[in-house]
Design a protein around this motif. Structure first.
Motif, PDB file in Angstrom:
ATOM      1  N   ILE A 154       0.805  -1.238   0.035  1.00  0.00           N
ATOM      2  CA  ILE A 154       0.050  -0.301  -0.020  1.00  0.00           C
ATOM      3  C   ILE A 154       0.895   1.223  -0.030  1.00  0.00           C
ATOM      4  O   ILE A 154       0.519   2.213  -0.697  1.00  0.00           O
ATOM      5  CB  ILE A 154      -0.792  -0.121   1.235  1.00  0.00           C
ATOM      6  N   PHE A 155       2.041   1.303   0.811  1.00  0.00           N
ATOM      7  CA  PHE A 155       3.003   2.550   0.833  1.00  0.00           C
ATOM      8  C   PHE A 155       3.200   2.716  -0.461  1.00  0.00           C
ATOM      9  O   PHE A 155       3.551   4.048  -0.744  1.00  0.00           O
ATOM     10  CB  PHE A 155       4.020   1.982   1.950  1.00  0.00           C
ATOM     11  N   ILE A 156       3.876   1.831  -1.121  1.00  0.00           N
ATOM     12  CA  ILE A 156       4.333   1.918  -2.602  1.00  0.00           C
ATOM     13  C   ILE A 156       3.231   2.631  -3.601  1.00  0.00           C
ATOM     14  O   ILE A 156       3.592   3.391  -4.261  1.00  0.00           O
ATOM     15  CB  ILE A 156       4.974   0.917  -3.255  1.00  0.00           C
ATOM     16  N   VAL A 157       2.120   2.018  -3.624  1.00  0.00           N
ATOM     17  CA  VAL A 157       0.958   2.673  -4.405  1.00  0.00           C
ATOM     18  C   VAL A 157       0.937   3.799  -4.055  1.00  0.00           C
ATOM     19  O   VAL A 157       0.451   4.720  -4.821  1.00  0.00           O
ATOM     20  CB  VAL A 157      -0.198   1.553  -4.159  1.00  0.00           C
ATOM     21  N   LEU A 158       0.658   4.037  -2.719  1.00  0.00           N
ATOM     22  CA  LEU A 158       0.210   5.549  -2.236  1.00  0.00           C
ATOM     23  C   LEU A 158       1.578   6.592  -2.623  1.00  0.00           C
ATOM     24  O   LEU A 158       1.036   7.617  -3.190  1.00  0.00           O
ATOM     25  CB  LEU A 158       0.030   5.469  -0.769  1.00  0.00           C
ATOM     26  N   CYS A 159       2.739   5.989  -2.700  1.00  0.00           N
ATOM     27  CA  CYS A 159       3.854   6.732  -3.247  1.00  0.00           C
ATOM     28  C   CYS A 159       3.695   7.439  -4.355  1.00  0.00           C
ATOM     29  O   CYS A 159       3.799   8.558  -4.908  1.00  0.00           O
ATOM     30  CB  CYS A 159       5.217   6.530  -2.739  1.00  0.00           C
ATOM     31  N   GLY A 160       3.023   6.304  -5.296  1.00  0.00           N
ATOM     32  CA  GLY A 160       2.902   6.818  -6.831  1.00  0.00           C
ATOM     33  C   GLY A 160       1.857   7.574  -6.967  1.00  0.00           C
ATOM     34  O   GLY A 160       1.954   8.530  -7.798  1.00  0.00           O
ATOM     35  N   TYR A 161       0.696   7.342  -6.219  1.00  0.00           N
ATOM     36  CA  TYR A 161      -0.445   8.060  -6.284  1.00  0.00           C
ATOM     37  C   TYR A 161      -0.174   9.549  -5.819  1.00  0.00           C
ATOM     38  O   TYR A 161      -0.412  10.763  -6.461  1.00  0.00           O
ATOM     39  CB  TYR A 161      -1.703   7.536  -5.363  1.00  0.00           C
ATOM     40  N   ILE A 162       0.716   9.721  -4.832  1.00  0.00           N
ATOM     41  CA  ILE A 162       0.898  11.232  -4.342  1.00  0.00           C
ATOM     42  C   ILE A 162       1.822  11.848  -5.345  1.00  0.00           C
ATOM     43  O   ILE A 162       1.655  12.979  -5.636  1.00  0.00           O
ATOM     44  CB  ILE A 162       1.444  10.982  -2.902  1.00  0.00           C
ATOM     45  N   ALA A 163       2.961  11.026  -5.869  1.00  0.00           N
ATOM     46  CA  ALA A 163       3.780  11.662  -6.753  1.00  0.00           C
ATOM     47  C   ALA A 163       3.021  12.388  -7.849  1.00  0.00           C
ATOM     48  O   ALA A 163       3.287  13.292  -8.572  1.00  0.00           O
ATOM     49  CB  ALA A 163       4.823  10.627  -7.089  1.00  0.00           C
ATOM     50  N   SER A 164       1.780  11.367  -8.486  1.00  0.00           N
ATOM     51  CA  SER A 164       1.289  11.822  -9.459  1.00  0.00           C
ATOM     52  C   SER A 164       0.376  13.055  -9.340  1.00  0.00           C
ATOM     53  O   SER A 164       0.238  13.994 -10.082  1.00  0.00           O
ATOM     54  CB  SER A 164       0.546  10.609 -10.133  1.00  0.00           C
TER      55      SER A 164
END
Length: 307
Positions: free
Chosen positions: A11-21
């Motif tokens: 979840i942490f990695i998915v969230l990082c991608g979402y926030i970066a985008s």
């Protein structure tokens, strides 16, 4: 392993991608470049290497295939009926087939594979890759066949066949399988180079998934997306568990793999098919987001049941 310890890093990695985008730190061009590296270089390297060294004796299981694909087909047909008689209420089979695809197609590579590796390790890679290879081909072909009955102009079969055969996932798994069957041993330097390319595959896939989620939103047609998500995240894996346990008597390891694969949220490729057929685009875009978010809860439930 504790369920939180399995789910949180992913979840942490998915969230990082979402926030970066979402924040604009990464623009669409950056994400497109990262996606290309992930799906055309890193993930294929990972799939090829693992398929090339997989234990093929445990990779082919007729009972395993039936336990997975019979529920997939049943849910597909059930969703088609729901759209025909409840959601759309008049015959438009290209539309019904797209909703059926959105209720049965799993994001096996981006979500299912990382969850299985985190929870169970890499011992069942062979059967996972065999399932992945036929998954898209079966459901996309079924969708286009049903659509062709009422809209033969929708697509070109030759283009579809070419795209499936040249799909980087299918191509890398098939090539790895041929290397395995032929007993070819790759020289060490090539293996090490491919291993370096493969190393970021899982993290990149999850990051790209999160980044792309920022471009989709839950539309007004959220009720249909909720029905598709319920079928995909709860009913489908429940049927796989039921058949695998009581009909085909699968061993515990294989059963866990198949349930987790089937419990994966809707894949973005289903939305792309919806855009191509020009039906239920908003529904499937919503279902991609909704099922991915809800999969945090559903995966926790299935992991609790299975582990």
């Amino acid at each position: 392993m504790h369920i939180f310890s399995i789910i949180f890093p992913l979840i942490f990695i998915v969230l990082c991608g979402y926030i970066a985008s979402r924040s604009g730190f990464l623009e669409r061009t950056h994400i497109a470049g990262l996606s290309k590296f992930t799906f055309y270089i890193s993930v294929p390297s990972f799939l090829f290497l693992n398929m090339a060294k997989a234990d093929l004796q445990t990779s082919v299981s007729l009972n395993g295939f039936l336990s997975f694909y019979i529920p997939v087909i049943l849910i597909y047909l059930f969703a088609l009926i729901i759209d025909r008689h409840i959601l759309s209420k008049h015959p438009q089979y290209e539309r019904h087939s797209v909703f059926a695809l959105g209720s049965s197609y799993s994001n096996t590579v981006l979500v299912g594979l990382p969850i299985i590796i985190a929870a169970l390790g890499e011992q069942m890679m062979g059967i996972i890759f065999m399932i992945i290879t036929f998954h898209s081909a079966l459901l996309f072909t079924l969708t286009f066949l049903i659509s062709a009955n009422s809209a033969s102009h929708v697509f070109s079969w030759s283009t579809f066949a070419k795209n499936m055969l040249l799909n980087p996932v299918v191509l890398s798994i098939s090539t790895g399988l041929l290397v395995n069957l032929a007993g070819i041993t790759l020289f060490a330097d090539l293996t090490n180079g491919l291993a370096l390319l493969a190393k970021p595959a899982i993290a990149c896939a999850l990051f790209v998934l999160g980044a792309n989620l920022a471009f989709y939103k839950i539309s007004d047609n959220w009720q249909a997306a909720a029905i598709a998500s319920l079928l995909k995240l709860v009913i489908l894996p429940a049927l796989v568990l039921l058949l695998g346990t009581h009909v085909f008597a699968l061993n515990e390891s294989l059963l866990k793999v198949l349930v987790l694969l089937s419990a994966s949220p809707l894949g973005v490729n289903a939305y792309l098919i919806a855009c191509q057929i020009k039906q239920h685009q908003d529904t499937l875009a919503s279902a991609v987001v909704l099922s991915t978010v809800l999969s945090v809860v559903s995966f926790s439930m299935w992991l609790t049941i299975l582990l």
